[in-house]
Scaffold this active site. Structure first.
Site, mmCIF file in Angstrom:
data_model
loop_
_atom_site.group_PDB
_atom_site.id
_atom_site.type_symbol
_atom_site.label_atom_id
_atom_site.label_comp_id
_atom_site.label_asym_id
_atom_site.label_seq_id
_atom_site.Cartn_x
_atom_site.Cartn_y
_atom_site.Cartn_z
ATOM 1 N N GLU A 97 0.883 -1.172 0.000
ATOM 2 C CA GLU A 97 0.000 0.000 0.000
ATOM 3 C C GLU A 97 0.916 1.216 0.000
ATOM 4 O O GLU A 97 1.623 1.471 0.980
ATOM 5 C CB GLU A 97 -0.920 0.029 1.223
ATOM 6 C CG GLU A 97 -1.860 1.219 1.188
ATOM 7 C CD GLU A 97 -2.633 1.415 2.480
ATOM 8 O OE1 GLU A 97 -3.339 2.434 2.567
ATOM 9 O OE2 GLU A 97 -2.519 0.578 3.384
ATOM 10 N N CYS B 228 -2.263 8.633 2.510
ATOM 11 C CA CYS B 228 -2.094 8.121 1.146
ATOM 12 C C CYS B 228 -3.254 8.512 0.250
ATOM 13 O O CYS B 228 -3.089 8.615 -0.968
ATOM 14 C CB CYS B 228 -1.911 6.604 1.169
ATOM 15 S SG CYS B 228 -3.291 5.716 1.902
#
Length: 370
Positions: free
Chosen positions: A251, A285
């Site tokens: 990720e 993110c």
């Protein structure tokens, strides 16, 4: 606050030959120095996880579920202390630390403490071909072995919990390496797991410098790697795992856009965009980094976004009325400063913010560029 300042391997505190110093990003003052492992210490932690795997993987799911429930109760009891540590070590405002980091960790524990048995139950599948109609088929969920969990500093509770809990719940054992910038938070999670009663070697929490992490990626007993972090390091992790043909779950960072249609509710959109851009000082993110707006609403939306951005209170993250704290590391502050400078040099205009402030702490003002 009693701080855990050494690695936890086989449920025992383990000193190492190296050190990691944790700093408060709001003041740049030292919080604590942690005794850190080297490559040999990491290998021993992997050995501990491998030794624990046979018995742990054979442990009834109901017993694993019960231990997750104990971990939930400990974190619930100590949630305020954990949020304070997240705030002081990572720079999140104290309220935000509880809401967007500690609470998701609690949610993870709550979910698996109640749903694990159902999730891991055998799932029958009916064959679709007549030739196989007599078969009894389905999905059986078996643990893999030793898993490495390498997590970032931006969400030092929510992200590790979302990876460690299902991993051990499914019968795997874990070597957990938290980011150096928030190593104390990671060690606190490991200590909570130990106090919850997880057997020795099931969850090993390592204070390990990033430069010593390759031994974990390369070790033949590590059967899967879960990594959350930057794109550059993610590429490195993927390459190392590909050499051994082991799966790597990555990720990585994003560059996310919000698109606003002309019929959007202006006030709701403006508030949502400002929150989505500046929560955790933009260190998410999936935070909003670019905004595309249809012309009929552009001027009014932009004006409202600037107004709301100017209302943001930047300051001491330990105070309950602070909206935005510092960035977590000096390196992150340097990156943001350089990005804004390059944008301005390239023709952008700063409607608010845009200048790196003087004084202590890794602060940068909320900035709107057009």
């Amino acid at each position: 606050m009693n701080l855990q300042t050494s690695s936890i391997v086989r449920d025992v505190d383990v000193e190492g030959p190296r050190s990691i110093t944790s700093y408060n990003p709001a003041t740049e003052e030292e919080i604590a120095t942690v005794s850190a492992l080297d490559s040999d210490g990491a290998v021993d932690a992997i050995r501990a996880a491998k030794e624990a795997f046979p018995q742990w993987s054979a442990t009834p799911v109901a017993e694993r579920q019960k231990l997750i429930g104990r971990w939930l109760q400990i974190m619930l009891d100590e949630r305020d202390e954990l949020a304070r540590l997240v705030s002081s070590e990572g720079g999140k405002p104290i309220t935000e630390a509880g809401l967007v980091d500690v609470f998701p960790g609690l949610e993870t524990l709550f979910f698996y403490s109640r749903k694990l048995s159902k999730l891991l139950a055998f799932k029958p599948v009916k064959p679709y071909q007549l030739l196989f109609a007599h078969w009894k088929a389905g999905y059986r969920f078996d643990p893999l072995g030793v898993m490495a969990v390498i997590t970032p500093w931006n969400y030092p509770v929510g992200i590790p919990m979302a990876e460690i809990v299902p991993a051990v719940g499914a019968g795997n054992t874990v070597v957990f390496k938290p980011a150096s910038a928030t190593v104390l938070t990671g060690l606190m999670l490991g200590d909570m797991a130990r106090r919850a009663g997880f057997p020795p070697g099931v969850i090993n929490t390592l204070a390990l410098p990033g430069s010593a992490t390759d031994v974990v990626l390369d070790h033949p007993d590590v059967v899967k790697v879960l990594f959350t972090g930057s794109v550059d390091i993610g590429r490195h992790v993927a390459r190392r795992c590909a050499e051994r043909l082991v799966p790597a779950q990555l990720e990585l960072g994003g560059n996310d856009a919000a698109v606003v249609a002309a019929d959007a509710n202006l006030e709701r959109t403006a508030r949502g965009v400002v929150w989505g851009a500046f929560v955790n000082s933009g260190q998410t993110c999936a935070s909003i980094e670019r905004l595309y707006v249809e012309r009929p609403i552009y001027d009014r939306l932009l004006a409202r976004i600037v107004e709301l951005t100017n209302e943001i209170k930047v300051g001491d993250p330990s105070l309950p009325d602070t909206d935005v704290g510092p960035l977590t590391t000096k390196g992150q502050l340097d990156i943001v400063s350089k990005q804004v400078e390059e944008a301005l040099e390239g023709g952008a205009r700063a409607l608010t913010g845009g200048e790196r402030p003087d004084g202590p702490g890794f602060f940068y003002p909320p900035t709107v560029l057009v």
